[in-house]
Design a protein around this motif. Sequence first.
Motif, PDB file in Angstrom:
ATOM      1  N   ASP A  43      26.392 -29.789  45.417  1.00 33.63           N
ATOM      2  CA  ASP A  43      26.268 -30.140  44.005  1.00 33.63           C
ATOM      3  C   ASP A  43      27.536 -29.781  43.234  1.00 33.63           C
ATOM      4  N   ALA A  47      29.912 -32.370  41.241  1.00 35.55           N
ATOM      5  CA  ALA A  47      30.210 -32.201  39.822  1.00 35.55           C
ATOM      6  C   ALA A  47      31.718 -32.184  39.581  1.00 35.55           C
ATOM      7  N   LEU A 282      24.855 -31.938  36.989  1.00 33.37           N
ATOM      8  CA  LEU A 282      24.988 -33.318  37.460  1.00 33.37           C
ATOM      9  C   LEU A 282      24.071 -34.269  36.699  1.00 33.37           C
TER      10      LEU A 282
END
Length: 326
Positions: A43, A47, A282
């Motif tokens: 993640d 990002a 996100l």
Amino acid sequence: MTDTPPDIERLIQEVLAEAGYDADAADVARRVRKLNHGLPAEDEFAAICAWLGRTRLLHKLDQHQIPARSRFEFQVPDILAVFEAGGPFLIEVKRCNDRTLSLKSDYYARLLSYADKMGLPLLIAWKHHSLWTLVDVRHFALAKKNFNLAHGEAMRQNLLGILAGDVAFKLAQGSGLHLDIAKEELIETRPTEDGYEETWQMRVTGVHFTIKDGELRTDLHPETTQLFATWDLESSETHSPTRIRQSFTVGAEGIEFAHRALVALLAWEKPVDEPTNWRTQLRAPEITRSIAHFDAALQRGMTEGVVHLILRQNPVTIPDFIKEES
């Protein structure tokens, strides 16, 4: 952030029982912890790529494989990505603080087998402490049993700049933030070993910014002032009978990367000691509220005298698949 319940395994078992599954709760808890070790890194990388501004598409690949025997031949990577400079690429995300990233031979072979079958280049995104690199998997070399890549070589062959838009930068020495604080009322005086200590009621009466060499500026763009949140500033104070000037300025040393600057900006935006939830970031309309386009902010900051240097890194070896696509 809430603490993990001490009876988490029992709670998982109850959920499994209600859902009709027969599984060992301890094993499920172990698998969840293992999954949670990898997903935040994926993640975070996603990002960073989204925020740096040169990513056209990035999505995670479903790694549930069928038939079951396919797992002996293929390993599905974590991410499929398309950048302005080329793609699509397959990306496997790794987090390792050792100076060498090591991939087991059978795991390495299964990743390459999948990439070759799809006809796509395979890249490894490696988080080493807080520093990210993105490297062509074929830079890994066979050691005794595993395929290894030294961190120094990963830095030399880093593709994060030419693909995602990462840059290194340095703020100008002497630039910074200054607070004027008025002493309004003496509350208490306490003796100490070296003299005495005073407690005052104080009020911030002015906020000022300086650019290179300490020159005062009052017209900096708001995003330029936010650049100071990305730097490890030096703190100093000057005192007078009626006020204190507290200064946070850029020193002579140091260099920073854009992808690490994102971490610093997000830390500045949220409460102290609250960890960054990358999955939440996100899903937000904007990755960060303070600087929308970091490269543009750096260019503006250089014009205004706050940024001293911007470095755009090319790898020692630019892969043919990037030359062909760009």
